[in-house]
Scaffold this motif. Sequence first.
Motif, PDB file in Angstrom:
ATOM      1  N   LYS A  21       0.815  -1.216   0.000  1.00  0.00           N
ATOM      2  CA  LYS A  21       0.000   0.000   0.000  1.00  0.00           C
ATOM      3  C   LYS A  21       0.853   1.272   0.000  1.00  0.00           C
ATOM      4  O   LYS A  21       1.740   1.418  -0.821  1.00  0.00           O
ATOM      5  N   ASP A  22       0.592   2.201   0.906  1.00  0.00           N
ATOM      6  CA  ASP A  22       1.310   3.483   0.957  1.00  0.00           C
ATOM      7  C   ASP A  22       2.779   3.335   1.349  1.00  0.00           C
ATOM      8  O   ASP A  22       3.549   4.280   1.234  1.00  0.00           O
ATOM      9  N   GLY A  23       3.152   2.152   1.818  1.00  0.00           N
ATOM     10  CA  GLY A  23       4.545   1.920   2.183  1.00  0.00           C
ATOM     11  C   GLY A  23       5.456   1.728   0.979  1.00  0.00           C
ATOM     12  O   GLY A  23       6.659   1.884   1.085  1.00  0.00           O
ATOM     13  N   LEU A  24       4.864   1.406  -0.179  1.00  0.00           N
ATOM     14  CA  LEU A  24       5.657   1.223  -1.396  1.00  0.00           C
ATOM     15  C   LEU A  24       5.801   2.553  -2.113  1.00  0.00           C
ATOM     16  O   LEU A  24       4.820   3.150  -2.535  1.00  0.00           O
ATOM     17  N   LEU A  25       7.034   3.013  -2.251  1.00  0.00           N
ATOM     18  CA  LEU A  25       7.295   4.271  -2.942  1.00  0.00           C
ATOM     19  C   LEU A  25       7.659   4.052  -4.400  1.00  0.00           C
ATOM     20  O   LEU A  25       7.294   4.847  -5.260  1.00  0.00           O
ATOM     21  N   GLN A  95      15.409  -6.777  -8.773  1.00  0.00           N
ATOM     22  CA  GLN A  95      14.254  -5.954  -8.456  1.00  0.00           C
ATOM     23  C   GLN A  95      14.614  -5.063  -7.288  1.00  0.00           C
ATOM     24  O   GLN A  95      15.069  -5.531  -6.246  1.00  0.00           O
ATOM     25  N   GLY A  96      14.415  -3.778  -7.469  1.00  0.00           N
ATOM     26  CA  GLY A  96      14.642  -2.821  -6.406  1.00  0.00           C
ATOM     27  C   GLY A  96      13.313  -2.282  -5.915  1.00  0.00           C
ATOM     28  O   GLY A  96      12.432  -1.979  -6.722  1.00  0.00           O
ATOM     29  N   THR A  97      13.174  -2.185  -4.607  1.00  0.00           N
ATOM     30  CA  THR A  97      11.939  -1.701  -4.011  1.00  0.00           C
ATOM     31  C   THR A  97      12.275  -0.652  -2.959  1.00  0.00           C
ATOM     32  O   THR A  97      12.992  -0.941  -2.002  1.00  0.00           O
ATOM     33  N   LEU A  98      11.768   0.564  -3.168  1.00  0.00           N
ATOM     34  CA  LEU A  98      11.952   1.657  -2.217  1.00  0.00           C
ATOM     35  C   LEU A  98      10.716   1.738  -1.339  1.00  0.00           C
ATOM     36  O   LEU A  98       9.584   1.782  -1.844  1.00  0.00           O
TER      37      LEU A  98
END
Length: 126
Positions: A21-25, A95-98
Amino acid sequence: MLNVDIAKLEQVVTDLRALLKDGLLATDIWDRATGLSLAGYNAQPAAVALFNQLTDEISGTLGGAGFPALARFYMLDLDGDNAVVILRHGDDLLQGTLLNSKKANMGILFSIAIPKALDGVGKARA
């Protein structure tokens, strides 16, 4: 040549957005050889190139230190309540996840989101 189903990679991104949700930038799944993002949300092209290089540096450093090799992922805790997770989908895809570490549920990240992303990219190869 990389043989993956792009629609399945896009589904991995969609699932990640639903879980975090909102935690994924931002997130990108990219081909290491070309540095091109194959699927993403709020794509970060500069980060793609830099994390290719950083992942190679980490792998080399671990090997040089006699440590076990880098496995499926690594995470960096960043300033400003941010974190980045880099998933290794074999030697050819990263895969990069901010994340906003205050908004992302870390239990969901580690117990559901990461395993689901690893599995989803694996299925995109089939």
